[in-house]
Design a protein around this motif. Structure first.
Motif, PDB file in Angstrom:
ATOM      1  N   LYS A   1       0.864  -1.176  -0.187  1.00 51.02           N
ATOM      2  CA  LYS A   1       0.124  -0.177   0.245  1.00 51.02           C
ATOM      3  C   LYS A   1       0.717   1.079   0.000  1.00 51.02           C
ATOM      4  CE  LYS A   1      -3.838   2.596   2.257  1.00 51.02           C
ATOM      5  NZ  LYS A   1      -3.085   3.660   1.841  1.00 51.02           N
ATOM      6  N   TYR A   2       1.948   1.121   0.747  1.00 51.23           N
ATOM      7  CA  TYR A   2       2.800   2.454   0.902  1.00 51.23           C
ATOM      8  C   TYR A   2       3.559   2.557  -0.542  1.00 51.23           C
ATOM      9  CZ  TYR A   2       2.272   2.253   6.118  1.00 51.23           C
ATOM     10  OH  TYR A   2       1.668   2.552   7.386  1.00 51.23           O
ATOM     11  N   MET A   3       4.072   1.461  -1.044  1.00 49.55           N
ATOM     12  CA  MET A   3       4.540   1.452  -2.636  1.00 49.55           C
ATOM     13  C   MET A   3       3.665   2.213  -3.378  1.00 49.55           C
ATOM     14  SD  MET A   3       6.210  -2.372  -2.862  1.00 49.55           S
ATOM     15  CE  MET A   3       5.852  -2.182  -4.492  1.00 49.55           C
ATOM     16  N   ARG A   4       2.448   1.810  -3.360  1.00 49.86           N
ATOM     17  CA  ARG A   4       1.404   2.448  -4.333  1.00 49.86           C
ATOM     18  C   ARG A   4       1.144   3.753  -3.784  1.00 49.86           C
ATOM     19  NH1 ARG A   4      -2.333  -1.603  -3.997  1.00 49.86           N
ATOM     20  NH2 ARG A   4      -1.193  -3.210  -5.310  1.00 49.86           N
ATOM     21  N   ASP A   5       1.111   4.244  -2.793  1.00 50.50           N
ATOM     22  CA  ASP A   5       0.895   5.623  -2.479  1.00 50.50           C
ATOM     23  C   ASP A   5       2.210   6.384  -2.595  1.00 50.50           C
ATOM     24  OD1 ASP A   5      -1.403   5.417  -1.584  1.00 50.50           O
ATOM     25  OD2 ASP A   5      -0.879   5.429   0.611  1.00 50.50           O
ATOM     26  N   ASN A   6       3.399   5.998  -2.724  1.00 51.52           N
ATOM     27  CA  ASN A   6       4.559   6.415  -3.282  1.00 51.52           C
ATOM     28  C   ASN A   6       4.789   6.874  -4.647  1.00 51.52           C
ATOM     29  OD1 ASN A   6       6.910   8.066  -2.139  1.00 51.52           O
ATOM     30  ND2 ASN A   6       7.986   6.332  -2.927  1.00 51.52           N
ATOM     31  N   ILE A   7       3.901   5.990  -5.253  1.00 48.65           N
ATOM     32  CA  ILE A   7       4.307   6.049  -6.866  1.00 48.65           C
ATOM     33  C   ILE A   7       3.193   7.183  -7.319  1.00 48.65           C
ATOM     34  CG2 ILE A   7       3.343   5.058  -9.207  1.00 48.65           C
ATOM     35  CD1 ILE A   7       5.993   3.757  -7.771  1.00 48.65           C
ATOM     36  N   LEU A   8       1.967   7.279  -6.880  1.00 50.01           N
ATOM     37  CA  LEU A   8       1.016   8.258  -6.914  1.00 50.01           C
ATOM     38  C   LEU A   8       0.333   8.777  -5.684  1.00 50.01           C
ATOM     39  CD1 LEU A   8      -0.421   7.609 -10.628  1.00 50.01           C
ATOM     40  CD2 LEU A   8       0.762   9.659  -9.928  1.00 50.01           C
ATOM     41  N   ALA A   9       0.304   9.769  -5.142  1.00 44.00           N
ATOM     42  CA  ALA A   9      -0.259   9.914  -3.876  1.00 44.00           C
ATOM     43  C   ALA A   9      -1.889   9.867  -3.755  1.00 44.00           C
ATOM     44  CB  ALA A   9       0.056  11.546  -3.255  1.00 44.00           C
ATOM     45  N   GLY A  10      -2.281   9.323  -2.875  1.00 39.09           N
ATOM     46  CA  GLY A  10      -3.647   8.883  -2.649  1.00 39.09           C
ATOM     47  C   GLY A  10      -4.343  10.224  -1.967  1.00 39.09           C
ATOM     48  N   ASP A  11      -4.741  10.064  -0.617  1.00 37.01           N
ATOM     49  CA  ASP A  11      -5.532  11.448  -0.002  1.00 37.01           C
ATOM     50  C   ASP A  11      -4.418  12.355   0.456  1.00 37.01           C
ATOM     51  OD1 ASP A  11      -4.764   9.234   1.746  1.00 37.01           O
ATOM     52  OD2 ASP A  11      -6.456   9.536   3.127  1.00 37.01           O
ATOM     53  N   LYS A  12      -3.303  11.995   0.719  1.00 35.08           N
ATOM     54  CA  LYS A  12      -2.240  12.908   1.259  1.00 35.08           C
ATOM     55  C   LYS A  12      -0.933  12.829   0.380  1.00 35.08           C
ATOM     56  CE  LYS A  12      -1.868  13.350   5.745  1.00 35.08           C
ATOM     57  NZ  LYS A  12      -1.591  12.746   7.329  1.00 35.08           N
ATOM     58  N   VAL A  13      -0.444  14.179   0.332  1.00 37.61           N
ATOM     59  CA  VAL A  13       0.696  14.332   0.051  1.00 37.61           C
ATOM     60  C   VAL A  13       1.754  14.383   1.296  1.00 37.61           C
ATOM     61  CG1 VAL A  13       0.640  15.071  -2.151  1.00 37.61           C
ATOM     62  CG2 VAL A  13       0.636  16.703  -0.234  1.00 37.61           C
ATOM     63  N   LEU A  14       2.818  13.768   1.255  1.00 44.70           N
ATOM     64  CA  LEU A  14       3.787  13.473   2.592  1.00 44.70           C
ATOM     65  C   LEU A  14       5.190  14.078   2.276  1.00 44.70           C
ATOM     66  CD1 LEU A  14       2.561   9.738   3.040  1.00 44.70           C
ATOM     67  CD2 LEU A  14       1.820  11.903   4.474  1.00 44.70           C
ATOM     68  N   TYR A  15       5.409  14.499   1.181  1.00 46.57           N
ATOM     69  CA  TYR A  15       6.918  15.260   1.185  1.00 46.57           C
ATOM     70  C   TYR A  15       6.648  16.133   0.032  1.00 46.57           C
ATOM     71  CZ  TYR A  15       7.779  11.467  -1.693  1.00 46.57           C
ATOM     72  OH  TYR A  15       7.700  10.280  -2.771  1.00 46.57           O
ATOM     73  N   ARG A  16       7.392  17.163  -0.048  1.00 49.84           N
ATOM     74  CA  ARG A  16       7.694  17.905  -1.265  1.00 49.84           C
ATOM     75  C   ARG A  16       8.250  17.215  -2.297  1.00 49.84           C
ATOM     76  NH1 ARG A  16       8.603  23.166  -3.222  1.00 49.84           N
ATOM     77  NH2 ARG A  16      10.070  23.159  -4.987  1.00 49.84           N
ATOM     78  N   GLY A  17       7.576  17.085  -3.439  1.00 45.40           N
ATOM     79  CA  GLY A  17       8.210  16.276  -4.477  1.00 45.40           C
ATOM     80  C   GLY A  17       7.429  14.908  -4.738  1.00 45.40           C
ATOM     81  N   HIS A  18       6.422  14.602  -3.730  1.00 43.75           N
ATOM     82  CA  HIS A  18       5.485  13.522  -3.755  1.00 43.75           C
ATOM     83  C   HIS A  18       4.774  13.682  -4.992  1.00 43.75           C
ATOM     84  CE1 HIS A  18       3.007  10.680  -1.042  1.00 43.75           C
ATOM     85  NE2 HIS A  18       3.002  10.178  -2.426  1.00 43.75           N
ATOM     86  N   ALA A  19       4.496  12.387  -6.112  1.00 47.20           N
ATOM     87  CA  ALA A  19       3.892  12.398  -7.045  1.00 47.20           C
ATOM     88  C   ALA A  19       2.517  12.553  -6.971  1.00 47.20           C
ATOM     89  CB  ALA A  19       4.186  11.155  -7.994  1.00 47.20           C
ATOM     90  N   VAL A  20       1.909  13.189  -7.747  1.00 45.96           N
ATOM     91  CA  VAL A  20       0.316  13.625  -7.918  1.00 45.96           C
ATOM     92  C   VAL A  20      -0.279  13.125  -8.832  1.00 45.96           C
ATOM     93  CG1 VAL A  20      -1.428  15.337  -7.497  1.00 45.96           C
ATOM     94  CG2 VAL A  20       0.579  15.611  -6.204  1.00 45.96           C
ATOM     95  N   ALA A  21       0.248  13.431  -9.977  1.00 49.57           N
ATOM     96  CA  ALA A  21      -0.302  12.977 -11.459  1.00 49.57           C
ATOM     97  C   ALA A  21       0.707  13.107 -12.539  1.00 49.57           C
ATOM     98  CB  ALA A  21      -1.206  14.256 -12.003  1.00 49.57           C
ATOM     99  N   GLY A  22       0.424  12.007 -13.569  1.00 48.05           N
ATOM    100  CA  GLY A  22       1.288  11.917 -14.737  1.00 48.05           C
ATOM    101  C   GLY A  22       0.638  12.286 -15.859  1.00 48.05           C
ATOM    102  N   VAL A  23       1.377  12.937 -16.892  1.00 49.44           N
ATOM    103  CA  VAL A  23       0.899  13.269 -18.072  1.00 49.44           C
ATOM    104  C   VAL A  23       1.749  12.683 -19.289  1.00 49.44           C
ATOM    105  CG1 VAL A  23       0.713  15.363 -19.732  1.00 49.44           C
ATOM    106  CG2 VAL A  23       0.369  15.532 -17.129  1.00 49.44           C
ATOM    107  N   ALA A  24       1.059  12.386 -20.324  1.00 54.23           N
ATOM    108  CA  ALA A  24       1.796  11.687 -21.820  1.00 54.23           C
ATOM    109  C   ALA A  24       1.405  12.593 -22.611  1.00 54.23           C
ATOM    110  CB  ALA A  24       1.267  10.329 -21.701  1.00 54.23           C
ATOM    111  N   ALA A  25       2.377  13.158 -23.257  1.00 52.08           N
ATOM    112  CA  ALA A  25       2.171  14.116 -24.283  1.00 52.08           C
ATOM    113  C   ALA A  25       3.369  13.776 -25.581  1.00 52.08           C
ATOM    114  CB  ALA A  25       2.309  15.578 -23.998  1.00 52.08           C
ATOM    115  N   VAL A  26       2.993  14.583 -26.755  1.00 50.86           N
ATOM    116  CA  VAL A  26       3.793  14.372 -27.900  1.00 50.86           C
ATOM    117  C   VAL A  26       5.109  14.926 -27.764  1.00 50.86           C
ATOM    118  CG1 VAL A  26       1.896  14.526 -29.432  1.00 50.86           C
ATOM    119  CG2 VAL A  26       2.949  16.449 -28.743  1.00 50.86           C
TER     120      VAL A  26
END
Lengths: 156, 772
Positions: free
Chosen positions: B109-134
């Motif tokens: 669970k912690y691993m998954r939360d570290n990949i993209l934050a769930g309900d909380k961010v726990l450090y500056r730099g914590h991943a929140v969203a990913g974008v794919a573009a050209v």
């Protein structure tokens, strides 16, 4: 966004490419032209992994725009070896085990060649001063400095 | 300034304590992958380019601690060129569990939360969203169009504050596990462990000399030059292929399968050349996000971290608070010791507290000892292993106390350590009884070295020494070996190669078969091409994968003998092989390896040797000793390293140049940890120095040559006597450098890094005492 047409020489070959104004030389070398030997470590001029020469001057290719190399000559790590074989610096890096992971190696080789072109007989201090813009996290620099000293023929 | 005038002091020495001499092992061939790496041909993770590939970028939290109230990705999705945006909502929601990462464990669970934050961010730099573009630039623009509402929470960024009852809690559901039992008590203290032997209280009560230290060390980063990267292609048949720079392709496969909740067989990890790791490239970060984006877009997606991302969101090593107390009897024998070790795990539990507790008193024979260790979450990136994880933080306090005791006893620091050095049969506080180890030999070699015997004089100059230890690990490795018709061998191994291990593994294979190193062509297989192999970590590759290569060579030998028997119409028991030649016992027939290799087609087809190993006993730990001379500028507090020697027990050095390279590299990382490196935080918990300019790693100009002496005390638990050498060298430098600075300035220091301002302040504080 309209693109800029650039003509230059890369490793002795006349080259032309299209780039956006915001693209760095590093990005164009790697992503557009396939010169992936030039590495990206920080993209802000502090690690030297992207070192190339422009008209013989050592630069971080992440710090200049691709559009700036119009009519200039660019030298990358891919241009060091020739059909005759490796450049002496490349050979000495291998003999001295000067690389571990190897990600910084292209930058160190390009920077070292620029040093020897400017100063064929550098002292250890001059080598360390010149290479202080290139970070290596694996070797502690010892074997890199020894290789450059050896390649210059100034090993004591 | 560091004197660079003298270039060739003694170095490259090897001191042998009973190892054998071999034909290939112990020589210094050019590495097999060397030419590709000096010509720019070698392909690293970031160099991957696939048809139709999109570029990914990750939006990261600007806050150290906050609740995510809302994420609106619609404006980003509407930007021309953007193909998809993902958030934690795209991750499967499964219950937690633990998976083994080889070097450490992780809660899923912690691993998954570290990949993209769930309900909380726990450090500056914590991943929140990913974008794919050209393009990278379009993806970057899209990040600015993702709207996130945060409810700010109070951050806690140091271990001592985080342990207080009044501290803000990072995880609502986290309760302290106290000596293996869940207390049910909500806290930032994830775990408290204890090792104890003897009667510590009574031993201290009867001691003649006692010394204590209280040490704080800053958060530092592994500092590899290549940023994390990952390229994912999730095909329509459900197969996910990942190209990445990782320390363990199978460990990455396991993490991806767990995080994405798909079978491991659906994930193929193709490891690329890796630009440094030091432990930091065991966890995955961007790969699962690239995978989600690839699934959503039906395109390959590549994500490369920026340098700021690397600092702010990949594993630093824990900052620490450590107290150590030790005591001797009147003769100078250690009788008792105790340690309190608190490590910052970062945002999720899992600092290497177990390893720290194993290493803290590992260099000495102490009959009564107790160690308490605490794994504590703080609002910093989740810590990751960093070269001998946990050992460096505990080595300085112990060595500082040892120097204090030596002073009280009027003994030379090395002599005092030798009087108390752990040896074969010594029982460590965590219960391990040492097999043959080389700590004593390393100290003896240090004592007798040119450096230690030399004079050091001059104002504000001082010498320090220290010893450190890392236990090394074994774990699982697989190797296959295909014999070519020209008598060479293609060797495939599962261990990713960070620093020349293709060659150290191939050399052991060559030695076993009586071939030359150049006859072997080693490569690193992907997860579909070789058997399960654990991480490149724990100094295990030359040891365990080298052992697998030895076994695979024995397998090839056995098969080749059978082929010779067929060729000569003899039986296998009538054929022997030595020095590269097969011959019948009566001497009537013979063929060398190359000649027999040409006959494989006539005798049954290809020969493929294979071996898997899982050594869990016999792993030999390694000791490293430093001697360092420094000069301190009394006006600025700047420290120059005048001379530095590292002495380390390698068991048997397979390729001495690469052993020296490990010793030198680890030493310089330790010097950086001692003098320069730290995460500087603002009051809001933001890292203020996330560039190489401000996070100041050592440059070539900061250093002298790093002199090495390899000590060979063979490990009885390995065919060639190998001990892993990758890690122990980082443990002693802060201790040795600090001792040297203290000796140069007449001060006492207790916080890393030894910044100029701290040294100046300590010198000013010590003036009245010195005058008096």
């Amino acid at each position: 966004m309209s693109k800029i047409h650039v003509q230059c020489t890369i490793n002795g070959e006349p080259t032309e490419f299209l780039c956006e104004a915001r693209q760095s030389l590093l990005e164009v070398l790697r992503e557009e032209l396939g010169f992936t030997g030039t590495k990206e470590g920080c993209n802000d001029g502090n690690c030297g992994a992207c070192s190339v020469t422009v008209d013989g001057v050592l630069v971080d290719s992440c710090l200049i725009l691709a559009a700036e190399v119009q009519d200039k000559t660019v030298g990358t790590v891919e241009g060091l070896a020739s059909a005759e074989g490796l450049h002496p610096l490349q050979q000495k890096f291998l003999e001295h085990a000067s690389l571990q992971c190897g990600i910084c190696t292209p930058g160190f080789l390009v920077a070292s060649k620029a040093l020897l072109d400017a100063n064929p007989n550098p002292s250890q201090h001059e080598i360390r001063h010149w290479l202080a813009g290139n970070l290596c996290r694996c070797t502690g620099y010892d074997k890199i400095v020894r290789a450059v000293l050896d390649a210059a023929g100034t090993a004591e | 300034m560091t004197d660079h005038g003298e270039t060739t002091r003694k170095g490259g020495e090897i001191r042998n304590f009973g190892t054998q001499t071999y034909k290939v092992v112990g020589t210094r061939p050019i590495r097999h992958d060397g030419t590709d790496k000096v010509t720019g041909r070698a392909v690293y993770g970031g160099d991957i380019r696939l048809p139709g590939m999109l570029y990914g970028q990750i939006l990261r939290s600007p806050h150290a601690h906050a609740r995510i109230q809302r994420i609106d990705t619609s404006r980003a999705e509407a930007l021309p060129g953007v193909h998809a945006v993902v958030t934690a909502a795209d991750l499967p929601d499964t219950t937690g569990g633990r998976i083994d990462l080889g070097e450490g464990h992780a809660d899923t669970k912690y691993m998954r939360d570290n990949i993209l934050a769930g309900d909380k961010v726990l450090y500056r730099g914590h991943a929140v969203a990913g974008v794919a573009a050209v393009s990278l630039h379009v993806a970057e623009e899209a990040l600015a169009l993702i709207d996130v509402d945060y409810e700010l929470l109070e951050p806690v960024i140091d271990v001592e504050t985080a342990m207080k009852d009044s501290a803000p809690l990072l995880h609502e559901g986290l309760t302290t596990t106290e000596l293996n039992e869940d207390t049910g008590r909500k806290s930032n203290i994830a775990m408290h462990i204890r090792h104890e032997m003897g009667d510590v209280q009574q031993a201290f009560a009867g001691a003649a000399h006692v010394a204590e230290a209280e040490i704080r060390t800053a958060t530092v980063h592994q500092g590899y030059i290549e940023p994390q990267n990952g390229t994912a292609s999730w095909s329509e048949d459900g197969q996910l292929t990942i190209w990445t720079s990782t320390q363990g392709s199978f460990t990455a496969q396991k993490q991806l399968a767990t995080i994405l909740d798909i079978p491991v067989s659906k994930v193929r990890v193709i490891p690329q050349e890796i630009g440094g790791g030091f432990g930091g490239k065991i966890p995955v970060y961007v790969e699962p996000v690239a995978a989600l984006l690839s699934r959503k877009t039906a395109h390959p997606v590549k994500i490369i971290m920026t340098r700021a991302d690397v600092f702010e969101s990949t594993g630093p090593t824990p900052g620490s608070y450590v107290r150590v107390k030790m005591a001797t009897d009147a003769s100078g024998k250690l009788v008792a010791s105790e340690a309190h070790i608190a490590l910052e795990a970062g945002a999720f539990p899992g600092a290497e507290i177990g390893a720290a507790a194993m290493c803290v008193f590992s260099c000495y024979d102490i009959p009564h000892a107790v160690v308490d260790g605490y794994d504590v979450v703080v609002n910093k990136p989740k810590s990751a292993p960093y070269r001998a994880p946990g050992a460096t933080q505990v080595t300085w306090p112990v060595e500082k106390v040892m120097d204090d005791l030596a002073r009280q006893l009027g003994k030379d620091p090395v002599a005092f350590r030798l009087d108390n050095a752990a040896a074969e049969g010594t029982r460590r506080v965590d219960g391990i009884v040492y097999p043959r180890i080389g700590g004593r030999e390393c100290l003896e070699v240090a004592r007798d070295s040119d450096h230690y015997q030399s004079e050091l004089s001059g104002p504000y100059r001082g010498r320090g020494m220290a010893i450190g230890y890392w236990f090394n690990i074994g774990l699982k490795s697989a190797v296959t070996a295909s014999v070519n018709a020209d008598g060479t061998v293609h060797l495939v191994e599962g261990s990713t190669d960070i620093g020349g291990t293709r060659t150290s593994v191939a050399m052991q294979f060559a030695e076993t078969l009586g071939l030359d190193a150049a006859d072997i062509y080693p490569s690193v297989g992907d997860t579909s091409a070789i058997g399960y192999t654990d991480v490149t970590g724990g100094s295990r590759v030359t040891y365990a994968t080298g052992w697998a290569a030895y076994e695979a060579a024995e397998d090839v030998k056995r098969q080749m003998i059978e082929r010779a028997a067929i060729l000569w119409e003899s039986s296998a028991d009538q054929v022997e092989y030595s020095d590269g030649v097969f011959k019948t016992r009566d001497g009537s027939k013979s063929a060398d390896f190359k000649q027999l290799a040409q006959k494989l087609e006539d005798t049954g087809g290809p020969v493929v040797g294979r071996a898997t190993v899982h050594p869990d006993t016999g792993v030999g730990g390694s000791f490293a000793v430093n001697i360092v001379d420094v000069e301190v500028d009394p006006d600025t507090g700047k420290v120059d390293i005048l001379r530095f020697t590292v002495i380390q027990d390698a068991g048997k050095a397979i390729h001495p140049s690469y052993v020296e390279g490990q010793m030198q590299g680890g030493s310089v990382q330790g010097i950086g940890w001692a003098l320069n490196e730290e995460y500087a935080y603002t009051e809001e918990g933001r890292m203020a120095n996330s560039t190489f300019l401000d996070y100041r790693m050592p440059t070539s100009l900061d250093l002298p040559m790093i002199e090495t002496i390899i000590v060979e005390v063979p490990n009885p638990g390995h065919p060639y006597g190998v001990r892993g050498v990758g890690e122990a060298s980082i443990a002693p430098p802060p201790a040795a450098v600090a001792a040297a600075v203290e000796n140069a300035t007449g001060t006492q220091l207790n916080v890393l890094p030894l910044r100029p301002d701290r040294i100046i302040n300590a010198m000013e504080d010590s003036i009245p005492a010195a005058a008096g």
